[in-house]
Design a protein around this motif. Sequence first.
Motif, PDB file in Angstrom:
ATOM      1  N   ARG A  75      27.661   0.761   2.910  1.00 49.58           N
ATOM      2  CA  ARG A  75      27.552   0.016   4.173  1.00 49.58           C
ATOM      3  C   ARG A  75      26.136   0.089   4.725  1.00 49.58           C
ATOM      4  O   ARG A  75      25.605  -0.905   5.229  1.00 49.58           O
ATOM      5  N   MET A  76      25.493   1.259   4.600  1.00 49.46           N
ATOM      6  CA  MET A  76      24.116   1.393   5.072  1.00 49.46           C
ATOM      7  C   MET A  76      23.163   0.541   4.235  1.00 49.46           C
ATOM      8  O   MET A  76      22.184  -0.025   4.759  1.00 49.46           O
ATOM      9  N   MET A  77      23.412   0.434   2.948  1.00 48.76           N
ATOM     10  CA  MET A  77      22.535  -0.358   2.099  1.00 48.76           C
ATOM     11  C   MET A  77      22.587  -1.839   2.471  1.00 48.76           C
ATOM     12  O   MET A  77      21.624  -2.578   2.232  1.00 48.76           O
ATOM     13  N   MET A  78      23.693  -2.269   3.058  1.00 45.18           N
ATOM     14  CA  MET A  78      23.778  -3.656   3.536  1.00 45.18           C
ATOM     15  C   MET A  78      22.887  -3.866   4.762  1.00 45.18           C
ATOM     16  O   MET A  78      22.460  -4.990   5.052  1.00 45.18           O
ATOM     17  N   ARG A  79      22.606  -2.777   5.488  1.00 47.72           N
ATOM     18  CA  ARG A  79      21.757  -2.840   6.673  1.00 47.72           C
ATOM     19  C   ARG A  79      20.290  -2.575   6.332  1.00 47.72           C
ATOM     20  O   ARG A  79      19.393  -3.035   7.041  1.00 47.72           O
ATOM     21  N   TYR A  80      20.060  -1.853   5.271  1.00 45.93           N
ATOM     22  CA  TYR A  80      18.718  -1.376   4.930  1.00 45.93           C
ATOM     23  C   TYR A  80      17.899  -2.444   4.223  1.00 45.93           C
ATOM     24  O   TYR A  80      18.412  -3.178   3.372  1.00 45.93           O
ATOM     25  N   SER A  81      16.624  -2.523   4.563  1.00 43.75           N
ATOM     26  CA  SER A  81      15.717  -3.433   3.879  1.00 43.75           C
ATOM     27  C   SER A  81      14.327  -2.823   3.835  1.00 43.75           C
ATOM     28  O   SER A  81      13.845  -2.277   4.842  1.00 43.75           O
ATOM     29  N   THR A  82      13.678  -2.925   2.686  1.00 41.86           N
ATOM     30  CA  THR A  82      12.296  -2.452   2.586  1.00 41.86           C
ATOM     31  C   THR A  82      11.351  -3.322   3.420  1.00 41.86           C
ATOM     32  O   THR A  82      10.204  -2.938   3.657  1.00 41.86           O
ATOM     33  N   GLU A  83      11.835  -4.483   3.868  1.00 40.41           N
ATOM     34  CA  GLU A  83      11.019  -5.381   4.685  1.00 40.41           C
ATOM     35  C   GLU A  83      11.167  -5.100   6.177  1.00 40.41           C
ATOM     36  O   GLU A  83      10.545  -5.777   7.003  1.00 40.41           O
ATOM     37  N   SER A  84      11.988  -4.125   6.536  1.00 39.45           N
ATOM     38  CA  SER A  84      12.246  -3.849   7.949  1.00 39.45           C
ATOM     39  C   SER A  84      10.978  -3.374   8.653  1.00 39.45           C
ATOM     40  O   SER A  84      10.281  -2.477   8.168  1.00 39.45           O
ATOM     41  N   ARG A  85      10.689  -3.981   9.777  1.00 42.25           N
ATOM     42  CA  ARG A  85       9.564  -3.577  10.618  1.00 42.25           C
ATOM     43  C   ARG A  85      10.024  -3.595  12.077  1.00 42.25           C
ATOM     44  O   ARG A  85      10.732  -4.507  12.500  1.00 42.25           O
ATOM     45  N   GLN A  86       9.600  -2.592  12.847  1.00 40.56           N
ATOM     46  CA  GLN A  86      10.025  -2.460  14.236  1.00 40.56           C
ATOM     47  C   GLN A  86       8.949  -2.989  15.168  1.00 40.56           C
ATOM     48  O   GLN A  86       7.768  -2.660  15.015  1.00 40.56           O
ATOM     49  N   SER A  87       9.357  -3.785  16.162  1.00 35.53           N
ATOM     50  CA  SER A  87       8.391  -4.366  17.087  1.00 35.53           C
ATOM     51  C   SER A  87       8.023  -3.431  18.224  1.00 35.53           C
ATOM     52  O   SER A  87       7.007  -3.629  18.900  1.00 35.53           O
ATOM     53  N   GLY A  88       8.860  -2.415  18.467  1.00 39.16           N
ATOM     54  CA  GLY A  88       8.589  -1.489  19.554  1.00 39.16           C
ATOM     55  C   GLY A  88       9.722  -0.492  19.697  1.00 39.16           C
ATOM     56  O   GLY A  88      10.718  -0.535  18.967  1.00 39.16           O
ATOM     57  N   LEU A  89       9.576   0.411  20.654  1.00 36.96           N
ATOM     58  CA  LEU A  89      10.545   1.483  20.820  1.00 36.96           C
ATOM     59  C   LEU A  89      11.956   1.000  21.137  1.00 36.96           C
ATOM     60  O   LEU A  89      12.920   1.509  20.554  1.00 36.96           O
ATOM     61  N   PRO A  90      12.175   0.035  22.024  1.00 35.79           N
ATOM     62  CA  PRO A  90      13.550  -0.397  22.305  1.00 35.79           C
ATOM     63  C   PRO A  90      14.277  -0.902  21.058  1.00 35.79           C
ATOM     64  O   PRO A  90      15.439  -0.549  20.825  1.00 35.79           O
ATOM     65  N   GLU A  91      13.608  -1.721  20.250  1.00 38.28           N
ATOM     66  CA  GLU A  91      14.235  -2.215  19.029  1.00 38.28           C
ATOM     67  C   GLU A  91      14.495  -1.066  18.050  1.00 38.28           C
ATOM     68  O   GLU A  91      15.551  -0.993  17.420  1.00 38.28           O
ATOM     69  N   LEU A 104      15.042   2.143  18.709  1.00 40.51           N
ATOM     70  CA  LEU A 104      16.164   2.965  19.160  1.00 40.51           C
ATOM     71  C   LEU A 104      17.494   2.257  18.936  1.00 40.51           C
ATOM     72  O   LEU A 104      18.481   2.883  18.531  1.00 40.51           O
ATOM     73  N   ALA A 105      17.523   0.954  19.172  1.00 36.57           N
ATOM     74  CA  ALA A 105      18.754   0.199  18.961  1.00 36.57           C
ATOM     75  C   ALA A 105      19.167   0.217  17.502  1.00 36.57           C
ATOM     76  O   ALA A 105      20.352   0.363  17.168  1.00 36.57           O
ATOM     77  N   ASN A 106      18.201   0.105  16.595  1.00 38.03           N
ATOM     78  CA  ASN A 106      18.510   0.125  15.171  1.00 38.03           C
ATOM     79  C   ASN A 106      18.920   1.516  14.700  1.00 38.03           C
ATOM     80  O   ASN A 106      19.796   1.650  13.834  1.00 38.03           O
ATOM     81  N   LEU A 107      18.297   2.560  15.253  1.00 38.02           N
ATOM     82  CA  LEU A 107      18.724   3.925  14.936  1.00 38.02           C
ATOM     83  C   LEU A 107      20.191   4.122  15.296  1.00 38.02           C
ATOM     84  O   LEU A 107      20.990   4.643  14.504  1.00 38.02           O
ATOM     85  N   GLN A 108      20.537   3.710  16.509  1.00 35.55           N
ATOM     86  CA  GLN A 108      21.911   3.882  16.980  1.00 35.55           C
ATOM     87  C   GLN A 108      22.892   3.052  16.172  1.00 35.55           C
ATOM     88  O   GLN A 108      24.002   3.502  15.855  1.00 35.55           O
ATOM     89  N   ALA A 109      22.490   1.842  15.795  1.00 37.29           N
ATOM     90  CA  ALA A 109      23.375   0.981  15.008  1.00 37.29           C
ATOM     91  C   ALA A 109      23.619   1.558  13.620  1.00 37.29           C
ATOM     92  O   ALA A 109      24.734   1.488  13.088  1.00 37.29           O
ATOM     93  N   ASN A 110      22.584   2.140  13.022  1.00 41.92           N
ATOM     94  CA  ASN A 110      22.755   2.783  11.713  1.00 41.92           C
ATOM     95  C   ASN A 110      23.729   3.951  11.804  1.00 41.92           C
ATOM     96  O   ASN A 110      24.640   4.093  10.979  1.00 41.92           O
ATOM     97  N   ASP A 111      23.524   4.806  12.792  1.00 38.77           N
ATOM     98  CA  ASP A 111      24.419   5.949  12.974  1.00 38.77           C
ATOM     99  C   ASP A 111      25.858   5.481  13.169  1.00 38.77           C
ATOM    100  O   ASP A 111      26.794   6.034  12.581  1.00 38.77           O
ATOM    101  N   ALA A 112      26.035   4.468  13.997  1.00 43.58           N
ATOM    102  CA  ALA A 112      27.381   3.977  14.286  1.00 43.58           C
ATOM    103  C   ALA A 112      28.044   3.417  13.035  1.00 43.58           C
ATOM    104  O   ALA A 112      29.249   3.623  12.809  1.00 43.58           O
ATOM    105  N   ALA A 113      27.281   2.718  12.205  1.00 42.60           N
ATOM    106  CA  ALA A 113      27.846   2.141  10.988  1.00 42.60           C
ATOM    107  C   ALA A 113      28.380   3.230  10.070  1.00 42.60           C
ATOM    108  O   ALA A 113      29.454   3.091   9.467  1.00 42.60           O
ATOM    109  N   VAL A 114      27.643   4.335   9.969  1.00 46.41           N
ATOM    110  CA  VAL A 114      28.072   5.437   9.101  1.00 46.41           C
ATOM    111  C   VAL A 114      29.259   6.177   9.710  1.00 46.41           C
ATOM    112  O   VAL A 114      30.253   6.461   9.021  1.00 46.41           O
TER     113      VAL A 114
END
Length: 259
Positions: A19-35, A37-47
């Motif tokens: 399930r995490m591999m469906m979310r993970y991408s080597t192209e992922s780039r973060q625009s700033g802290l709010p985004e 943190l939201a992605n950190l929390q979403a990853n944790d929740a998915a697992v």
Amino acid sequence: MNQKLLAATVGAVRHAGARMMMRYSTESRQSGLPELLANLQANDAAVVDTLRPALTEVLPSAGWLNDEHGSGPMAAGEWWLIDPVGGNVNAVHGMPDWNIGVSLVRDGRPVLAVVYSPVLDEMFTATEGGGAFLNGVRLQVSAKTSLDGALAGTGQAKPGHDPDLAKRMGAALTAMLNSALCVQVSVPVTGQLAQVAAGRMDLHWQFDNVRSHAAGVLLVQEAGGLVTDIDGKPWELATKSYLAAAPGVHAAALDVLTA
């Protein structure tokens, strides 16, 4: 340890990894802290949303803790202790060094550990008294006997939030750089501990231990390594700092860290 329980845990962790591999991408780039943190929390929740029902079904009597930064002793009985995405900050930045960590703690000691790196498809497992394995192959810590050829590691998190910890970390890092062949400072901590268990690294130390490192500690212990606090006393779940190392370099590394 019941092999059926281990197999069911491995299956649940592998499913969470998919399930995490469906979310993970080597192209992922973060625009700033709010985004971020939201992605950190979403990853944790998915697992967690994948693991909790599966592991509850496997062992309904066990409690549940996925407080990856928790510390201190735990209540008696059996507890699932989860680090949903170790190295989550790496994952959300498209880096491959992250894992899913699960341990079963019984009366304050880890008795089962599963640490899975989905990107590499490396499944580390251990049971109390049953050895440690990587994809079914038994592990043994390194046979090194001298720090001058040792690969060391640490993974301190946010030392700037604690000036005293930052100073202690800096002093220890400098001392180890002057003694070991190479020192890596990185996360996830459980990833470094798994590498010590596999004999790929020779030692790992930590000054801000949290309970979720228990899975990695059991891997090292069951692969023949030594895990103590920085005073050389046996590791316990509430130990605040520790050294996990191959037996041949443990004493020398302890001397460096306490000098």
